[in-house]
Design an enzyme around this catalytic site. Structure first.
Site, PDB file in Angstrom:
ATOM      1  N   GLU A 187       0.498  -0.887  -0.174  1.00  0.00           N
ATOM      2  CA  GLU A 187      -0.535   0.121  -0.304  1.00  0.00           C
ATOM      3  C   GLU A 187       1.074   1.083  -0.387  1.00  0.00           C
ATOM      4  O   GLU A 187       0.465   2.596   1.103  1.00  0.00           O
ATOM      5  CB  GLU A 187      -1.006  -0.338   1.439  1.00  0.00           C
ATOM      6  CG  GLU A 187      -2.362  -1.493   1.612  1.00  0.00           C
ATOM      7  CD  GLU A 187      -2.887  -0.993   2.114  1.00  0.00           C
ATOM      8  OE1 GLU A 187      -3.990  -1.676   1.981  1.00  0.00           O
ATOM      9  OE2 GLU A 187      -2.142  -1.132   3.478  1.00  0.00           O
ATOM     10  N   ASP A 234      -8.620  -8.850   3.654  1.00  0.00           N
ATOM     11  CA  ASP A 234      -8.205  -7.891   4.946  1.00  0.00           C
ATOM     12  C   ASP A 234      -9.375  -7.393   6.135  1.00  0.00           C
ATOM     13  O   ASP A 234     -10.386  -6.775   6.084  1.00  0.00           O
ATOM     14  CB  ASP A 234      -8.020  -6.865   3.894  1.00  0.00           C
ATOM     15  CG  ASP A 234      -7.904  -4.543   4.890  1.00  0.00           C
ATOM     16  OD1 ASP A 234      -7.214  -5.301   5.627  1.00  0.00           O
ATOM     17  OD2 ASP A 234      -8.173  -4.071   4.369  1.00  0.00           O
ATOM     18  N   GLU A 281     -12.999  -2.396  11.898  1.00  0.00           N
ATOM     19  CA  GLU A 281     -12.656  -1.811  10.562  1.00  0.00           C
ATOM     20  C   GLU A 281     -13.727  -1.571   9.549  1.00  0.00           C
ATOM     21  O   GLU A 281     -14.193  -1.001   8.700  1.00  0.00           O
ATOM     22  CB  GLU A 281     -11.447  -2.041   9.867  1.00  0.00           C
ATOM     23  CG  GLU A 281     -10.745  -1.185   8.558  1.00  0.00           C
ATOM     24  CD  GLU A 281      -9.287  -1.927   8.125  1.00  0.00           C
ATOM     25  OE1 GLU A 281      -9.035  -1.305   6.897  1.00  0.00           O
ATOM     26  OE2 GLU A 281      -8.729  -2.141   8.460  1.00  0.00           O
TER      27      GLU A 281
END
Length: 707
Positions: free
Chosen positions: A300, A374, A402
């Site tokens: 990332e 993820d 998240e």
């Protein structure tokens, strides 16, 4: 007389205001977590505990042993309603608690403990002070949960060596994926001022057996490598040390350039290697028991060894070499993926890391997320587990929600953790579970680790949602012993934190256990991959524009006029080939693939009849609607325990459940209306068509994303 009249008038108004409710009685604000040592109301039970805990005797004076004794005194005074004296040795006395460090105690690992009844006393034994500390907390847990102390024989050893929290906290006090306020660490005050909260954080972790903490974000700032910040971290380490917790730091791989002024950060460059060796020496001078480094590299946008044509092993081994004179370790994250429009992100970590098996230094642990994407609400286990037999693989779970509704939605995560740990890799035949990979028993790893991305923040109750504390608790308990069930852990937590009333405990435990499946139903049923948005919260399945394909929603769900789902079989991305044949056989046939993982591995026609007897479209609608409707069931269940739970806590959770219902309907409507544009199918009876149109839902998401 004048003063007396004034005092009487003040007293009168205080009584009036108090009766009016302007000065309410103090409620439970959640700060004490599961260390609520409220007085036991059952007189007989309290008296039996008091008879067994008349004194605390120590067989040494180490800092952690003193901590253990102090925690017992604090806990027992609250639970029993009276002070328990601490003495140097038991002698011939009976009816007390003896804390003993016995290096030769058989059957114990260095951090293990034994609780036993000997010579009329309760004896807490460990090979080290740390073991005694964990045993003291285990004894308090027995008392808090109402267990007998008459005859005890309990031996417990941690199944994983490094049991750690990963804090994604930044220098500016923000927390990436943090939903409970700002960072716990007040960098601008450290090292001069030590917030009392740091000690309470250490107490909570030690009570679970957590022995490590990474205090900064994996998207790291090089600033943490400066002497200024190392001294701030050292102040935290000083607080944590008596609780057996070592500090670790995430590192910015390019620090030799940005901080050291070198022309490169190439891990094979001699000057770079020397810079890291000197930096590690400086760190250990300031923090003598420093734990080591956590690294996110070439992921990332973060810099890493691949920037110089080197491998992950080259980068990790350079840091391991710098740590050679010390007992620190390198934890290298396997969360990597390239922006490949024709690729499958599912395969990325396996493709990059399995060729490196056996090339990592013995000081290196490769940390793998529980699933290949993820931290989704449900994922298959990562295919890396079982496929790197010569490299210690650590587990990375996420406590902060998240993709699970932030601090608004109630989702108990222990079932997620257990589902992954119990998954069978078949690498050495049936029974080769992910847990056995992680704890080292399958491949003989000596270095083992389990990490949880922390859900703590500056909010008074630590985690935002009061019931999200259960996820911190569950992670710690499973990191110590992954054989514990989600139900048993929930029962402990509820009794220690919310209520001991039996029917209320039963109801809340059931609520926790069902919460994850309810969330999955209205969010990502049947293995439907989660739409991608910048905040990872708002429903946006139509999102199809980004700087890279795997940062769009359509990349994951692959909805079209034919059907839905990502084909990862031999006719698609072939990701299933990364698993052993026995695992592939479970998932590769759409006729027999378990419904929870169906759309993870198959592109399924809208009209295909599933094992439930419904078509794919009808089954999806059923799940979306049932999930959203079930939030109302959650509300009713929570209402039933109102009399047994602190009123402030009850009101807080009740309010969040109302928000959860509204947002569950938001998710339901977004998915159903969007997917209907492809399926061309009516919403099945008895479900009512959403009150909003798809365009209205899209506008509501746009407004949310403008925040």
């Amino acid at each position: 007389m004048k003063n007396r009249s004034g005092c009487l008038l003040l007293l009168f108004w205080l009584l009036v205001i108090g009766r009016a409710g302007a000065i309410p009685p103090a409620g439970d604000d959640g700060y004490r977590l599961w260390l609520k040592y409220d007085r036991i109301t059952d007189d007989a039970l309290r008296q039996s505990y008091a008879r067994a805990a008349g004194f605390i005797a120590l067989s040494g004076d180490g800092p952690m042993l003193q901590t253990a004794a102090g925690e017992l005194q604090t806990g027992l005074q609250g639970l029993l309603g009276k002070a328990v004296p601490r003495i140097g040795g038991a002698g011939n006395r009976t009816g007390g608690i003896v804390l003993a460090v016995t290096a030769g105690e058989p059957g114990l690992q260095p951090e293990g403990y034994r609780l036993s009844t000997r010579n009329g006393n309760l004896v807490v034994t460990g090979k080290t002070d740390a073991g005694v500390l964990y045993g003291a907390f285990a004894l308090l847990r027995r008392i808090q949960t109402g267990q007998s102390l008459e005859t005890i024989s309990e031996t417990s050893n941690p199944k994983v060596r490094f049991r750690m929290l990963n804090h994604w906290d930044n220098v500016d006090g923000s927390v990436e994926r943090g939903y409970a306020g700002s960072s716990l660490w007040k960098w601008y005050e450290l090292p001069e001022r030590i917030d009392p909260r740091y000690r309470d954080y250490a107490r909570a972790n030690a009570s679970l057996g957590i022995n490590a903490t990474v205090v900064n974000n994996v998207n790291a700032s090089a600033r943490f490598m400066t002497e200024e910040y190392l001294r701030k971290v050292a102040a935290l380490a000083q607080v944590f040390r008596p609780y057996g917790i070592r500090v670790y730091l995430s590192v910015y791989f390019a620090a030799p350039k940005t901080l050291g002024g070198l022309k490169t950060s190439d891990p094979l460059d001699p000057q770079v290697r020397q810079w890291w060796a000197d930096k590690v020496k400086e760190i250990y001078r300031i923090i003598p028991d420093f734990g080591g480094f956590l690294v996110k590299a070439n992921s990332e946008g973060e810099p890493g060894p691949q920037d110089y044509g080197r491998t992950h092993a080259d980068g990790a081994n350079m840091l391991a070499e710098a740590l050679k004179p010390y007992d620190g370790v390198v934890i290298w994250r396997a969360f990597v993926y390239k922006a490949d429009p024709k690729g499958d992100r599912f395969k990325a970590a396996y493709d990059e890391f399995t060729p490196l098996d056996g090339q990592f230094d013995p000081k290196v642990i490769v940390q793998v997320k529980n699933g290949p994407i993820d931290f989704q609400p449900r994922e298959p286990f990562s295919p890396l587990f079982g496929n790197m037999p010569r490299t210690p693989l650590g587990m990375e779970f996420q406590l902060t929600q998240e993709y699970l509704g932030f601090a608004t939605h109630l989702v108990y995560e222990a079932p997620i953790f257990r589902e992954c740990l119990e998954s069978d890799t078949y690498v050495a035949g049936k029974g080769s579970t992910v847990a056995k990979v992680v704890d080292g028993s399958l491949h003989g790893y000596a270095m083992t680790a389990m990490a949880g991305v922390a859900n703590t923040g500056s909010h008074r109750n630590w985690t935002g949602h009061p019931l999200a504390q259960a996820n911190w608790y569950a992670f710690g308990r499973l990191a110590w012993d992954h054989t514990l069930t989600a139900e048993a852990i929930a029962g402990e937590w509820v009794r220690m934190t919310l209520t001991r009333e039996p029917q209320a405990v039963k109801r809340i435990v059931n609520l926790l256990l069902r919460s994850r499946e309810i969330y999955v139903d209205y969010n990502t049923p049947l293995g439907l991959s989660r739409p991608w948005t910048g905040v990872h919260f708002a429903p946006e399945p139509w999102q199809n524009r980004s700087s890279r394909p795997d940062w769009t929603a359509v990349y994951y769900h692959r909805a079209d006029s034919v059907g839905l789902g990502f084909d990862r079989t031999a006719t698609g991305s072939r990701a299933l080939e990364q698993y052993r044949p026995e695992v592939r056989r479970t998932w590769e046939n759409p006729e027999t693939c378990p419904l929870p993982f169906l759309l993870w591995f198959h592109h399924v026609p809208w009209t295909k009849q599933l094992s439930s007897g419904r078509t794919l479209w009808n089954e999806l609608c059923t799940r979306f609607y049932a999930g959203a409707d079930s939030v109302r069931w959650m509300q009713r269940e929570w209402a039933q325990v109102k009399a047994a739970v602190d009123p402030d806590t009850h009101a807080d959770v009740a309010g969040r459940l109302l928000t959860q219902e509204r947002e569950a309907i938001w998710w339901r409507d977004a998915w159903v209306l969007y997917l209907q544009t492809f399926s061309k199918q009516p919403i099945p009876t008895p479900f009512r068509k959403p009150e909003r149109t798809l365009e209205e839902v899209k506008r509501s998401v746009d407004v949310y994303l403008l925040r």
